[in-house]
Design a protein around this motif. Structure first.
Motif, PDB file in Angstrom:
ATOM      1  N   ARG A 142       0.866  -1.182   0.000  1.00 26.17           N
ATOM      2  CA  ARG A 142       0.000   0.000   0.000  1.00 26.17           C
ATOM      3  C   ARG A 142       0.902   1.231   0.000  1.00 26.17           C
ATOM      4  N   PRO A 143       0.398   2.391  -0.391  1.00 27.25           N
ATOM      5  CA  PRO A 143       1.212   3.608  -0.342  1.00 27.25           C
ATOM      6  C   PRO A 143       1.739   3.856   1.063  1.00 27.25           C
ATOM      7  N   SER A 144       3.067   4.020   1.193  1.00 23.04           N
ATOM      8  CA  SER A 144       3.701   4.072   2.505  1.00 23.04           C
ATOM      9  C   SER A 144       4.800   5.120   2.554  1.00 23.04           C
ATOM     10  N   VAL A 145       5.156   5.502   3.783  1.00 21.54           N
ATOM     11  CA  VAL A 145       6.300   6.364   4.047  1.00 21.54           C
ATOM     12  C   VAL A 145       7.486   5.457   4.376  1.00 21.54           C
ATOM     13  N   VAL A 146       8.484   5.423   3.510  1.00 22.21           N
ATOM     14  CA  VAL A 146       9.645   4.560   3.713  1.00 22.21           C
ATOM     15  C   VAL A 146      10.572   5.210   4.736  1.00 22.21           C
ATOM     16  N   VAL A 147      10.841   4.491   5.823  1.00 23.17           N
ATOM     17  CA  VAL A 147      11.659   4.993   6.930  1.00 23.17           C
ATOM     18  C   VAL A 147      12.887   4.108   7.074  1.00 23.17           C
ATOM     19  N   ALA A 148      14.069   4.722   7.170  1.00 26.54           N
ATOM     20  CA  ALA A 148      15.308   3.950   7.281  1.00 26.54           C
ATOM     21  C   ALA A 148      16.328   4.719   8.109  1.00 26.54           C
ATOM     22  N   ARG A 149      17.272   3.980   8.674  1.00 26.94           N
ATOM     23  CA  ARG A 149      18.395   4.651   9.322  1.00 26.94           C
ATOM     24  C   ARG A 149      19.170   5.438   8.271  1.00 26.94           C
ATOM     25  N   ASP A 150      19.428   4.809   7.162  1.00 28.66           N
ATOM     26  CA  ASP A 150      19.971   5.462   5.979  1.00 28.66           C
ATOM     27  C   ASP A 150      19.544   4.624   4.798  1.00 28.66           C
ATOM     28  N   LEU A 151      19.639   5.162   3.606  1.00 27.26           N
ATOM     29  CA  LEU A 151      19.171   4.456   2.428  1.00 27.26           C
ATOM     30  C   LEU A 151      20.162   4.680   1.304  1.00 27.26           C
ATOM     31  N   ALA A 152      20.679   3.581   0.754  1.00 26.72           N
ATOM     32  CA  ALA A 152      21.638   3.690  -0.341  1.00 26.72           C
ATOM     33  C   ALA A 152      20.950   4.248  -1.579  1.00 26.72           C
ATOM     34  N   PRO A 153      21.670   5.043  -2.379  1.00 30.93           N
ATOM     35  CA  PRO A 153      21.059   5.578  -3.603  1.00 30.93           C
ATOM     36  C   PRO A 153      20.483   4.493  -4.509  1.00 30.93           C
ATOM     37  N   ALA A 154      21.173   3.344  -4.594  1.00 29.59           N
ATOM     38  CA  ALA A 154      20.670   2.266  -5.444  1.00 29.59           C
ATOM     39  C   ALA A 154      19.338   1.747  -4.928  1.00 29.59           C
ATOM     40  N   ASP A 155      19.189   1.662  -3.598  1.00 32.40           N
ATOM     41  CA  ASP A 155      17.915   1.237  -3.019  1.00 32.40           C
ATOM     42  C   ASP A 155      16.822   2.260  -3.326  1.00 32.40           C
ATOM     43  N   THR A 156      17.165   3.520  -3.223  1.00 35.50           N
ATOM     44  CA  THR A 156      16.190   4.576  -3.489  1.00 35.50           C
ATOM     45  C   THR A 156      15.713   4.513  -4.934  1.00 35.50           C
ATOM     46  N   ALA A 157      16.661   4.331  -5.842  1.00 39.20           N
ATOM     47  CA  ALA A 157      16.317   4.304  -7.266  1.00 39.20           C
ATOM     48  C   ALA A 157      15.455   3.095  -7.618  1.00 39.20           C
ATOM     49  N   ALA A 158      15.530   2.010  -6.825  1.00 37.76           N
ATOM     50  CA  ALA A 158      14.793   0.782  -7.127  1.00 37.76           C
ATOM     51  C   ALA A 158      13.437   0.712  -6.434  1.00 37.76           C
ATOM     52  N   LEU A 159      13.048   1.764  -5.727  1.00 42.55           N
ATOM     53  CA  LEU A 159      11.776   1.742  -5.019  1.00 42.55           C
ATOM     54  C   LEU A 159      10.604   1.607  -5.991  1.00 42.55           C
ATOM     55  N   ASP A 160       9.574   0.913  -5.540  1.00 41.91           N
ATOM     56  CA  ASP A 160       8.334   0.805  -6.303  1.00 41.91           C
ATOM     57  C   ASP A 160       7.556   2.099  -6.095  1.00 41.91           C
ATOM     58  N   LEU A 161       7.663   3.012  -7.049  1.00 46.89           N
ATOM     59  CA  LEU A 161       7.125   4.362  -6.872  1.00 46.89           C
ATOM     60  C   LEU A 161       5.615   4.392  -6.720  1.00 46.89           C
ATOM     61  N   THR A 162       4.940   3.335  -7.160  1.00 45.11           N
ATOM     62  CA  THR A 162       3.485   3.326  -7.039  1.00 45.11           C
ATOM     63  C   THR A 162       3.042   3.229  -5.585  1.00 45.11           C
ATOM     64  N   HIS A 163       3.961   2.845  -4.692  1.00 44.81           N
ATOM     65  CA  HIS A 163       3.597   2.666  -3.292  1.00 44.81           C
ATOM     66  C   HIS A 163       4.456   3.478  -2.333  1.00 44.81           C
ATOM     67  N   VAL A 164       5.220   4.439  -2.831  1.00 40.74           N
ATOM     68  CA  VAL A 164       6.062   5.255  -1.957  1.00 40.74           C
ATOM     69  C   VAL A 164       5.500   6.670  -1.889  1.00 40.74           C
ATOM     70  N   LEU A 165       5.161   7.108  -0.673  1.00 42.95           N
ATOM     71  CA  LEU A 165       4.652   8.462  -0.465  1.00 42.95           C
ATOM     72  C   LEU A 165       5.764   9.442  -0.125  1.00 42.95           C
ATOM     73  N   ALA A 166       6.758   8.981   0.648  1.00 48.70           N
ATOM     74  CA  ALA A 166       7.837   9.852   1.116  1.00 48.70           C
ATOM     75  C   ALA A 166       8.976   8.989   1.610  1.00 48.70           C
ATOM     76  N   ILE A 167      10.141   9.605   1.787  1.00 53.81           N
ATOM     77  CA  ILE A 167      11.312   8.932   2.354  1.00 53.81           C
ATOM     78  C   ILE A 167      11.785   9.736   3.559  1.00 53.81           C
ATOM     79  N   VAL A 168      12.003   9.042   4.675  1.00 54.70           N
ATOM     80  CA  VAL A 168      12.489   9.672   5.901  1.00 54.70           C
ATOM     81  C   VAL A 168      13.656   8.844   6.419  1.00 54.70           C
TER      82      VAL A 168
END
Length: 570
Positions: A162-188
């Motif tokens: 479902r559409p979600s706020v992705v929360v991480a201690r840190d997030l590698a650029p490669a992980d960010t680029a591979a996110l399923d954008l249809t379900h990502v609302l924000a990154i924190v």
């Protein structure tokens, strides 16, 4: 960028990137398990026996493969392909049997998995080609199987249903680029900085982002939060009043996006508004609100690989981006690797200070073939599409480097050649550099880093990286003056270009184009349309006359149209 300030009770404060605000449930990204090779496997709190260890490890492989297949079936595009390849690796009979053989011989499970994965990784890297590319999948399987066997949460970005706020201690650029954008609302994130590459990619993808949020990883999965990138806040359990306010902001921002006219001041002074992209897929998402691409970050093609992409692979990607642009301008930056973007096949792992070492154009000293291959691929893409890209090199420090790159690029067949101004030396000698090339583009993120001697990844020093720092503005002004003197284009493709107020200053200084995340362009266009070129020059003079970053911003804001001040508050 919004610097961290104390917030009201219950609010988690960080540094915001962008102007958007959303409400949604938290989806936590789990780190890879960091366990010693001899970590014991426990069953009901007691060390497991040999048969139990065998059973648990075998089940872990089976569960990981099944989970990856299920995720792949529900994903699309690149994410689906990556998950499918990783599932195949988890199902690999040779990998599983060798791990189980070591376990049956009495080796601790973590050590057994590590040893076999390391052996296979070495074999794949030595074989090269397709097998070498699967090393990343192999290590992902290692992390997942160890986590399952040891009873830990699955690592990495969770499967989002479902559409979600992705929360991480840190997030590698490669992980960010591979996110399923249809379900990502924000990154924190709890770590990181506002000009780090994860924040930049989030902005490029049109996602609100807040970094340096202490305690955010303590939130449980599913906790509903309100994320405000403009304020740099994360509010757990928002009430209806917050939700309503965010909806009003969204409506106002959507209204600004309806204007897709070319960038210009109110008296008709043209300022090209361009988009920053990292992949050909990003180019396809650039809408009519951008007049082209001002920064194509080609290093995304190279990251997470053990061998450089071939001429054919690169040419296909560049051609796809040129076609997606539909005849609009496309500015391509050659490989900017090193520092926080290391390459397994090129950068030096033992550099004491990689941000000041062999990065960007400087790789030509040790790996000239990387640049030559990239230039050949760009020329091949140009021939295939009939479109002519502008090509620029990063991390140029001297006129001699600018000349050497220009000669190399023109010899390869590149028609329009430029360089990045990210090093203070390049800004100070911009006239000499512009004598060698057709244009320059100012990367304000790195320019601020090198001017202020502040690592852009150190979020706790974000105040020193403020785009309003007078010393940085002085260098931007010097570069723009050189552009006017030589009658050559000077663009800005750093995050400064995404700030509507700073955009007025940049245009007043003489910058000819602004390139930012596509979602930032409507507010920038609106700000420009409400001011004459002369007013922009007055705003720039006011900012340059200030002593500190806050004073520079305040001086600029005092001269801005009231309607634009209201827009900045959205």
């Amino acid at each position: 960028m919004t610097t961290a300030q104390p917030g009201p009770p219950g609010v988690l404060q960080g540094v915001g990137v962008g102007r958007l605000a959303v409400v949604g449930p938290v989806a936590c990204v789990r780190p890879a398990p960091a366990l010693p090779p001899d970590a014991p496997l426990l069953v009901d709190g007691e060390p497991a026996g040999p048969e139990q260890v065998h059973e648990v490890v075998e089940r872990a492989f089976t569960e990981v493969a099944a989970a990856l297949r299920e995720q792949s079936a529900g994903a699309t595009g690149t994410v689906r392909d990556v998950l499918a390849a990783t599932a195949q690796m988890a199902d690999d009979a040779a990998l599983r049997s060798q791990v189980l053989a070591r376990v049956d011989a009495g080796e601790p499970p973590v050590g057994a998995i590590d040893a076999v994965v390391q052996m296979f990784a070495g074999m794949f890297e030595q074989a090269g080609g397709y097998l070498a590319e699967r090393v990343t999948d192999l290590r992902s399987v290692r992390d997942r199987v160890v986590a399952r066997a040891m009873g830990l949460p699955d690592p990495g970005v969770p499967h989002l249903e479902r559409p979600s706020v992705v929360v991480a201690r840190d997030l590698a650029p490669a992980d960010t680029a591979a996110l399923d954008l249809t379900h990502v609302l924000a990154i924190v994130t709890e770590l990181g900085g506002p000009t780090g590459h994860t924040a930049i990619i989030a902005g490029q993808l049109g996602l609100p982002c807040v970094v340096r949020v202490a305690g955010v990883t303590d939130l449980e999965d599913g906790t509903v939060v309100a994320v405000d990138a403009a304020a740099g806040t994360v509010l757990p359990h928002p009430d209806d009043a917050v939700r309503d306010a965010y909806e009003r902001r969204r409506t106002a921002q959507a209204a600004l996006a309806e204007d897709t006219s070319p960038g210009a001041t109110s008296d008709g002074h043209a300022v090209a508004l361009l988009a920053n992209i990292g992949t050909a897929a990003d180019a396809e998402r650039v809408g009519a609100g951008a007049e082209g691409v001002g920064l194509f970050r080609t290093e995304v093609l190279f990251l997470e690989r053990v061998q450089a992409p071939t001429v054919e692979e690169q040419a296909d990607a560049y051609a796809a981006a040129l076609r997606a642009a539909g005849g609009r301008k496309v500015v391509v930056r050659t490989l900017d690797a090193g520092a926080d973007k290391p390459l397994a096949f090129a950068t030096f792992p033992d550099e004491e200070n990689p941000a000041l070492g062999v990065r960007g154009y400087r790789l030509v000293r040790s790996h000239p073939e990387l640049l030559d291959t990239q230039l050949a691929a760009l020329v091949r893409a140009q021939a295939a599409t009939g479109a002519t890209p502008w090509v620029m090199a990063p991390m140029i420090a001297t006129p001699d480097e600018a000349r050497a790159f220009a000669q190399r690029a023109r010899a390869a067949g590149v028609a329009t050649v430029g360089v990045m101004v990210e090093v203070p030396a390049a800004a100070l000698r911009a006239a000499d550099i512009l004598a060698e090339v057709d244009f320059v583009s100012i990367g304000t993120n790195d320019l601020a880093q090198y001017t202020m001697a502040t690592d852009r990844l150190r979020g706790e020093l974000a105040d020193l990286l403020d785009v309003w720092q007078p010393a940085v503005l002085d260098l931007v002004a010097a570069t723009a003056r050189a552009g006017r003197a030589t009658r050559k284009p000077v663009g800005v493709c750093g995050e400064s270009a995404a700030d509507p107020l700073m955009a007025l200053v940049l245009v007043g200084l003489g910058v000819t184009s602004l390139s930012a995340a596509p979602g930032a362009l409507p507010a920038v266009r609106h700000a420009l349309r409400r001011h004459t070129q002369q007013r922009c020059e007055e705003i720039a003079d006011a900012a340059l006359g200030a002593r500190t970053a806050p004073e520079a911003r305040a001086a600029a804001l005092a001269l801005v149209d009231a309607d634009v001040r209201a827009t900045l508050a959205l």
